[in-house]
Structures are given as C-alpha cells and as structure tokens.
Write a protein that holds these residues in place. Structure first.
Motif, PDB file in Angstrom:
ATOM      1  N   VAL A   2       0.814  -1.053  -0.288  1.00 48.92           N
ATOM      2  CA  VAL A   2      -0.262   0.069   0.459  1.00 48.92           C
ATOM      3  C   VAL A   2       1.181   0.894  -0.086  1.00 48.92           C
ATOM      4  O   VAL A   2       1.618   1.015   0.436  1.00 48.92           O
ATOM      5  CB  VAL A   2      -1.191   0.224   1.388  1.00 48.92           C
ATOM      6  CG1 VAL A   2      -1.650   1.276   1.059  1.00 48.92           C
ATOM      7  CG2 VAL A   2      -2.235  -1.714   1.147  1.00 48.92           C
ATOM      8  N   LYS A   3       0.841   1.705  -1.087  1.00 42.86           N
ATOM      9  CA  LYS A   3       1.581   3.650  -1.718  1.00 42.86           C
ATOM     10  C   LYS A   3       1.385   4.196  -0.457  1.00 42.86           C
ATOM     11  O   LYS A   3       0.465   4.679  -0.131  1.00 42.86           O
ATOM     12  CB  LYS A   3       1.634   3.207  -3.069  1.00 42.86           C
ATOM     13  CG  LYS A   3       1.381   2.156  -3.348  1.00 42.86           C
ATOM     14  CD  LYS A   3       3.342   2.015  -3.972  1.00 42.86           C
ATOM     15  CE  LYS A   3       3.270   1.072  -4.455  1.00 42.86           C
ATOM     16  NZ  LYS A   3       4.389  -0.208  -4.584  1.00 42.86           N
ATOM     17  N   TYR A   4       2.687   4.825  -0.238  1.00 46.21           N
ATOM     18  CA  TYR A   4       2.666   6.644   0.354  1.00 46.21           C
ATOM     19  C   TYR A   4       2.464   7.567  -0.285  1.00 46.21           C
ATOM     20  O   TYR A   4       3.809   7.380  -1.465  1.00 46.21           O
ATOM     21  CB  TYR A   4       3.853   6.128   1.590  1.00 46.21           C
ATOM     22  CG  TYR A   4       4.682   7.689   1.493  1.00 46.21           C
ATOM     23  CD1 TYR A   4       3.955   8.956   1.943  1.00 46.21           C
ATOM     24  CD2 TYR A   4       5.726   7.462   1.268  1.00 46.21           C
ATOM     25  CE1 TYR A   4       4.731  10.314   2.250  1.00 46.21           C
ATOM     26  CE2 TYR A   4       5.901   8.543   1.328  1.00 46.21           C
ATOM     27  CZ  TYR A   4       6.161  10.316   2.130  1.00 46.21           C
ATOM     28  OH  TYR A   4       6.398  11.271   1.927  1.00 46.21           O
TER      29      TYR A   4
ATOM     30  N   PHE B 117       2.381  -8.445  -9.551  1.00 45.46           N
ATOM     31  CA  PHE B 117       2.898  -6.760 -10.013  1.00 45.46           C
ATOM     32  C   PHE B 117       2.638  -5.640  -8.836  1.00 45.46           C
ATOM     33  O   PHE B 117       2.141  -5.138  -8.592  1.00 45.46           O
ATOM     34  CB  PHE B 117       3.158  -6.581 -11.231  1.00 45.46           C
ATOM     35  CG  PHE B 117       2.163  -5.588 -11.742  1.00 45.46           C
ATOM     36  CD1 PHE B 117       1.992  -4.411 -11.656  1.00 45.46           C
ATOM     37  CD2 PHE B 117       1.280  -6.322 -12.574  1.00 45.46           C
ATOM     38  CE1 PHE B 117       0.775  -3.547 -11.555  1.00 45.46           C
ATOM     39  CE2 PHE B 117      -0.229  -5.439 -12.453  1.00 45.46           C
ATOM     40  CZ  PHE B 117       0.206  -4.656 -12.678  1.00 45.46           C
ATOM     41  N   THR B 118       4.227  -4.551  -8.851  1.00 40.11           N
ATOM     42  CA  THR B 118       4.415  -3.412  -7.842  1.00 40.11           C
ATOM     43  C   THR B 118       4.627  -2.415  -9.207  1.00 40.11           C
ATOM     44  O   THR B 118       5.984  -3.446  -9.111  1.00 40.11           O
ATOM     45  CB  THR B 118       3.875  -3.795  -6.699  1.00 40.11           C
ATOM     46  OG1 THR B 118       3.559  -2.405  -5.616  1.00 40.11           O
ATOM     47  CG2 THR B 118       4.897  -4.328  -6.165  1.00 40.11           C
ATOM     48  N   LEU B 119       4.449  -1.536  -8.777  1.00 41.33           N
ATOM     49  CA  LEU B 119       5.328  -0.608  -9.321  1.00 41.33           C
ATOM     50  C   LEU B 119       5.845   0.205  -7.700  1.00 41.33           C
ATOM     51  O   LEU B 119       4.915   1.011  -7.036  1.00 41.33           O
ATOM     52  CB  LEU B 119       4.134   0.311 -10.672  1.00 41.33           C
ATOM     53  CG  LEU B 119       4.557  -0.433 -11.433  1.00 41.33           C
ATOM     54  CD1 LEU B 119       2.946   0.086 -12.293  1.00 41.33           C
ATOM     55  CD2 LEU B 119       5.326  -1.285 -12.537  1.00 41.33           C
TER      56      LEU B 119
ATOM     57  N   ALA C   9      -0.951  -0.142  -7.025  1.00 44.14           N
ATOM     58  CA  ALA C   9      -0.062   0.611  -8.316  1.00 44.14           C
ATOM     59  C   ALA C   9      -0.301   1.166  -9.285  1.00 44.14           C
ATOM     60  O   ALA C   9       0.100   2.658  -9.033  1.00 44.14           O
ATOM     61  CB  ALA C   9       0.748  -1.045  -8.611  1.00 44.14           C
ATOM     62  N   LEU C  10      -1.487   1.325 -10.149  1.00 45.27           N
ATOM     63  CA  LEU C  10      -1.938   1.726 -10.900  1.00 45.27           C
ATOM     64  C   LEU C  10      -2.488   2.658 -10.109  1.00 45.27           C
ATOM     65  O   LEU C  10      -2.076   4.097 -10.921  1.00 45.27           O
ATOM     66  CB  LEU C  10      -2.581   0.550 -11.609  1.00 45.27           C
ATOM     67  CG  LEU C  10      -2.177  -0.754 -11.740  1.00 45.27           C
ATOM     68  CD1 LEU C  10      -3.286  -1.241 -12.740  1.00 45.27           C
ATOM     69  CD2 LEU C  10      -1.455   0.187 -13.792  1.00 45.27           C
TER      70      LEU C  10
ATOM     71  N   ILE D 148      -5.392  -6.261  -4.343  1.00 46.44           N
ATOM     72  CA  ILE D 148      -5.109  -5.041  -4.144  1.00 46.44           C
ATOM     73  C   ILE D 148      -3.959  -4.366  -4.348  1.00 46.44           C
ATOM     74  O   ILE D 148      -3.404  -3.485  -4.543  1.00 46.44           O
ATOM     75  CB  ILE D 148      -5.014  -5.583  -2.128  1.00 46.44           C
ATOM     76  CG1 ILE D 148      -6.526  -5.710  -0.990  1.00 46.44           C
ATOM     77  CG2 ILE D 148      -4.710  -4.353  -1.312  1.00 46.44           C
ATOM     78  CD1 ILE D 148      -7.610  -4.750  -0.914  1.00 46.44           C
ATOM     79  N   VAL D 149      -2.710  -5.330  -3.956  1.00 47.31           N
ATOM     80  CA  VAL D 149      -1.329  -5.204  -4.859  1.00 47.31           C
ATOM     81  C   VAL D 149      -1.160  -4.521  -5.316  1.00 47.31           C
ATOM     82  O   VAL D 149      -0.746  -3.325  -5.777  1.00 47.31           O
ATOM     83  CB  VAL D 149      -0.684  -6.253  -4.333  1.00 47.31           C
ATOM     84  CG1 VAL D 149       1.325  -5.561  -4.672  1.00 47.31           C
ATOM     85  CG2 VAL D 149      -0.187  -5.979  -3.067  1.00 47.31           C
TER      86      VAL D 149
END
Ligand code: PMV
Length: 374
Positions: free
Chosen positions: A46-48, A325-327, A284-285, A279-280
C-alpha cells in the motif's frame, strides 16, 4: 527569539511523541570513531504518496522489507570545535558532492534529535548492492543506513541505556525525516508506517513491525525487480508528493489506501493470495493514476512496463499462478510471488519477461528482516 523562548516554542510545536526523541545531555566525548550499518530497501504494497508537515504521511502504508537490495554505510566521526555541520559523502570511494545538499537538509531536520551533529565532522562512505542508476531508489536504504549510523554514534555518547525497541523506533523516526519510505527499512519483514485505526501502535512518526498474524503464504515472499529503465527519475519524490497538495482525487486516494490496508489485515491472516493480488496491483496502478491526473501530469511507465504487466496477467490466466506486480514511482516492475512458486515463476521471468528489461537485467530479491550492524 531568545534561547529559552525558542526552546518553549519548539516544545509546543512538538507532540509528546516527538519530544521522546530529544536526548538527555551527553556524558561522553569520544575524539573519533566509526560505525557501519547495512540497511535494505523496501517495496510498498500500500503506497505512500502525499505528505504534510515535516514528512508526515497523508495515509498509512505497508511494505515488505527487501533482503538483497541494500546500502552499506560507514560513518567516520572526529571531534571539532568549529560551528555548524561539516561532512563529506563518498559513493563507492568517490566524493559525491551532488548528495551533500540532501544530507545537509537532513542534518538540519534532525539536529534537534541528534545535537552532537555540530560537535563532529563526518565522512560518510556508502555503497549499494544494486547497480548504480538501475532505477532503484536508494533513498530508503541510504537514509535508513545513515540514520542507524548516527544513532549508534549517539548511543556511544551517553551512559543512559537505550533499549533495542527505542533504538529501532528512533532510527525509523530519523530515517523518515530523510525520506518517508526509509522509515520502513529498519526492521522487517512487513512494516507499517502511518497512523491507521485498525493497526495498534501505528504512528505517523515512525514505522512499526506489522503486529498481527501473517499466514505462511507470505513468508519469504519473492520480489524479482525487472529493470525496464535505468535512467534518472523523471519526477523526484519531493515534486511527486507535492503534486498531491491540490490534486483533485487526493482525499479519495488517501481513503482508498487506508481501506486497502484494512483489507490486507484479514488477507495476511487467511493467506488469500487472489485477494492479495487485487489489492497490490490496484495500489500500483492507483499510484501511477495519481501521477497521470496531477498538474503537471507524468507517465512514468514505459511501453515495456505495460508489456510485462500484460504478460503477467496472461501467465496467471493460463497457469493459475499467484504471481503479481507492483510499481514504484518509475518504470521498473517488481514481480511478487510466493516462495512455493519460485521455480516456475523464475523460469517465466527468464523466458518471457527478461526480453523487456534493459540488457535483460533483473534482480532477484525477497522479503527480509531489516538492517544489520556490520
Ligand atoms: O520516501 P519517498 O519520499 O521517496 O517516497 C516514496 C514513495 C513511493 O516509493 C512511490 C511509495 C512508497 O510507499 O514507497
């Protein structure tokens, strides 16, 4: 402002939590010495993206600490009598004046919590395990390694005992002031940073170890980093986070991230990899969607990023694999998969995905347990 007024002013703007990181008077004055730490990078699930105040996150994030992508930093210190900060930074034994403004700013931010910074001159020697300009951000591993070194110096100046728990918390707190995501690189293997109502002990000030049950499906989780683009970052993190200030979707994004972290709690417990993937990949998107819909707007993915994503989706459809995948804020793709699938997924990566990487380059990594003193 007079000195005591300034002290009160500082006290007032700091919460109780921050004041706990202001040290008591030092009792020792070593002339010189050196300390070394090796600290890993991390990959957010989960991105900041979006901050306020002094490096405080607008939403909670969670990451896997990595194992192989690390920065090793040795800090040499020597007592001085002049005022101000004095330091030099070396990357792979070569002076890097380009890094120095960032370190200077970091010193300014943390001097209140590390007052010895003006008493010593420093030589910071650093090297990364991952290739130079591979497009892998070294700020998380680099800032955490430096923070750990500085805190080790502080430990040697004081006769007051520092517990491991306090040491890790202050190291994460300091690292955060260098680079937000660096707060998640001190320990492992899953770290939460940012206050979240459903995660006990979570804080905007520092990262904590994820405190609940983690299903065995997530142990030694694999992360193969596909090096699509080795170039310089198109958007620096500072510029990127600033774009969230008047972003039309900012509030929805912060809410989405916090909700996604809530969903992950039961997923980590029951090991549901299909739900994990949803979720992951969406995280990312969504991160990239924020960049595409800000003013100015950016597209950080490259054609090969999309090729890889489509190949992963096709592979999953054909085989039932749980690879996803994640980015990060760039074109490289982190391919995530459970340890049980290591063999077939690595073969898939070599056969089908490596063709989309610069010079066929990728880095094999997996979740790890944090920084070590070396
Ligand atoms: O730590 P910073 O300020 O470089 O921000 C990094 C943010 C992302 O890597 C894009 C996402 C994250 O949570 O790590």
């Amino acid at each position: 402002m007079r000195r005591f007024q300034f002290a009160i002013f500082v006290q007032n703007i700091l919460s109780m939590n921050e004041t706990q990181f202001i040290p008591k008077l030092y009792t020792k004055k070593p002339e010189n010495g050196s300390v070394s730490w090796q600290s890993p990078s991390n990959i957010a699930l989960v991105k900041y993206w979006g901050k306020y105040g002094e490096q405080l996150p607008k939403n909670a994030s969670i990451s896997f600490t990595l194992n192989n992508c690390v920065t090793k930093t040795t800090l040499f210190y020597e007592r001085k009598s002049s005022h101000g900060f004095e330091f030099e930074v070396y990357l792979d034994n070569t002076r890097e004046v380009g890094f120095e403004p960032k370190i200077h700013k970091f010193f300014e931010r943390v001097v209140l919590y590390l007052p010895f910074l003006t008493d010593y001159k420093f030589r910071i020697e650093t090297s990364n395990s991952f290739p130079h300009s591979s497009g892998i951000a070294s700020s998380a591993s680099g800032m955490s390694a430096l923070s750990l070194c500085l805190l080790s110096v502080e430990k040697s100046l004081s006769s007051v005992e520092m517990t491991d728990a306090y040491f890790n918390q202050k190291a994460s707190f300091l690292a955060r002031l260098g680079s937000g995501s660096a707060s998640r690189s001190i320990e492992g293997d899953l770290i939460v940073w940012g206050e979240h109502p459903n995660i006990e002990g979570s804080s905007n000030l520092f990262g904590i170890k994820y405190p609940y049950t983690i299903h065995k499906n997530f142990l030694n989780y694999q992360d193969t980093i596909l090096l699509v683009d080795k170039g310089e970052k198109q958007v620096s993190s500072t510029v990127g986070h600033d774009l969230m200030y008047d972003h039309p979707f900012a509030e929805q994004r912060f809410e989405q991230a916090n909700n996604n972290l809530s969903f992950l709690i039961s997923i980590f417990e029951n090991g549901d990899l299909s739900k994990f993937i949803k979720i992951v990949e969406s995280e990312a998107l969504s991160l990239h969607a924020m960049m595409m819909t800000s003013q100015p707007y950016f597209i950080l993915m490259k054609p090969n990023t999309l090729e890889i994503i489509n190949y992963i989706w096709a592979f999953r459809n054909e085989t039932g694999s749980k690879v996803c995948f994640t980015l990060d804020a760039g074109a490289n793709v982190h391919v995530l998969y459970p340890e049980a699938e290591k063999e077939p997924v690595l073969e898939f990566i070599k056969k089908e995905l490596a063709q989309f990487c610069k010079n066929g380059g990728f880095i094999e990594d997996q979740s790890g347990f944090g920084a070590v003193s070396v």
